[in-house]
Enzyme design. Structure first.
Site, short mmCIF file in Angstrom:
data_model
loop_
_atom_site.label_atom_id
_atom_site.label_comp_id
_atom_site.label_asym_id
_atom_site.label_seq_id
_atom_site.Cartn_x
_atom_site.Cartn_y
_atom_site.Cartn_z
N HIS A 154 7.83 28.50 -10.20
CA HIS A 154 9.01 28.30 -9.34
C HIS A 154 10.05 29.34 -9.74
CE1 HIS A 154 11.74 25.92 -6.74
NE2 HIS A 154 12.67 26.47 -7.53
N CYS A 155 10.44 30.16 -8.79
CA CYS A 155 11.37 31.26 -9.07
C CYS A 155 12.78 30.86 -8.64
CB CYS A 155 10.94 32.52 -8.32
SG CYS A 155 12.03 33.93 -8.65
N PRO A 156 13.72 30.71 -9.58
CA PRO A 156 15.09 30.34 -9.19
C PRO A 156 15.79 31.44 -8.40
CG PRO A 156 14.98 30.87 -11.53
CD PRO A 156 13.56 30.83 -11.04
N ASN A 194 14.82 30.70 -5.03
CA ASN A 194 15.02 29.30 -4.65
C ASN A 194 13.80 28.79 -3.91
OD1 ASN A 194 16.45 26.86 -4.54
ND2 ASN A 194 17.29 27.34 -2.51
#
Length: 349
Positions: free
Chosen positions: A179-181, A184
């Site tokens: 999951h890449c912040p 998002n």
């Protein structure tokens, strides 16, 4: 008996002894929480699958929960930072550096900077937009005939091969990488190529700005650092500060993001995702103890792994699907991975 079980046993005996002496004088409202804590320890102790990793996961569960909540709520903030920082560099390049290029460079170098800079910018914007707005892919929630390898206890659905549950998105993701912040969004089957291409071209763009702006940075830094400064105008001071800001930012990002891009390139060459890298390492160690060698079932060879990843089927696709913006979908549906034609080389190298 394992050390973990021994520690649990001693802890239960201590709590049981304390409970006998204090049960009579314990307030009624505290009895239920204490009983709940005892039940948690008993469930750990009497679970035959308990080991040090399970206990550590239970202890760190509040930390994982906090990280998930913060990442979920600040996702749009990270996206705003990416857009704002990239836009600031583009603004400086167009309004500060481009006029200088047009005045001082020869026609050949002028065309090179204009064409290369605009090509990099288009690739960055296109792939970032696609990576943030393309769903990574989700397993079907209704009953179907798709083969699965495990069962998700949180989604209560079967999980196909290479699928994993994302605690931030609260769902399972097909061929989940992470999951890449900064997006998002989860990086999965349908947007993995967009994510990697964004990282690659942003690294190339930052390296381009850092290398081509090195002399301007040195001149601007010396101009600001001089004790007896000449009478610079406000525009001159802002120009110098803008050049220093752009060079420091692009140099830092090119090093940090370049390392991340290189790591993902190694994973793609091996036919792995970030999650599968850890799983495959554990499996390889387990089989090594038995004198066996683990082979990744999702690897089709170094070159073919890149072809599968970028969707390259013929020579022209290296240009139209890799070096130019392309919205083509990846191979397969992310549910099954029998891409048998790619076991052989699809085209001569």
């Amino acid at each position: 008996m394992r050390p973990c079980s021994t520690v649990m046993h001693l802890l239960l005996r201590c709590m049981r002894g304390c409970g006998r002496h204090s049960r009579s004088r314990m307030p009624r409202r505290l009895r239920q929480p204490v009983s709940y804590i005892k039940l948690i320890f008993k469930s750990l102790y009497f679970n035959s699958l308990t080991n040090s990793e399970v206990v550590l996961d239970c202890i760190l569960e509040p930390v994982f929960w906090t990280v998930e909540v913060v990442t979920r709520w600040f996702g749009m903030v990270f996206v705003f930072l990416v857009v704002a920082l990239t836009s600031s560099v583009v603004f400086i390049a167009y309004f500060c550096l481009l006029p200088l290029v047009l005045q001082t460079y020869s026609l050949g170098w002028m065309m090179w900077h204009i064409c290369y800079g605009n090509w990099i910018l288009v690739m960055i914007v296109f792939h970032y937009y696609k990576a943030t707005n393309t769903p990574p892919g989700y397993p079907p929630k209704m009953k179907n005939e798709v083969p699965f390898v495990s069962f998700c206890k949180k989604c209560v659905i079967p999980k196909p091969a290479r699928s994993h549950h994302c605690g931030i998105c609260k769902t399972c993701i097909l061929k989940m990488d992470h999951h890449c912040p900064w997006l998002n969004n989860c990086v999965g089957h349908y947007n993995h190529r967009y994510f990697f291409s964004f990282c690659l071209f942003l690294t190339l763009g930052c390296m381009y700005c850092s290398i081509s702006g090195r002399n301007l940075f040195i001149d601007a830094y010396n101009a600001i650092d001089e004790i007896s400064q000449p009478p610079y105008t406000y525009n001159d001071r802002m120009f110098h500060k803008s050049v220093i800001y752009m060079w420091v930012l692009t140099s830092t990002v090119s090093v940090a993001l370049g390392a991340l891009t290189l790591w993902h390139a190694v994973l793609i060459t091996r036919g792995e995702t970030s999650i599968e890298r850890h799983i495959n390492n554990k499996e390889a160690k387990r089989l090594a103890k038995r004198g066996k060698v683990y082979r990744n079932p999702f690897s089709y060879g170094k070159l073919n792994n890149w072809k599968v990843f970028f969707g390259v089927e013929k020579r022209s696709h290296w240009l139209t699907r890799v070096l130019l913006p392309s919205g083509h979908t990846p191979y397969g549906d992310g549910l099954t991975w029998d891409i048998y034609p790619l076991k052989k080389d699809m085209m001569p190298v």
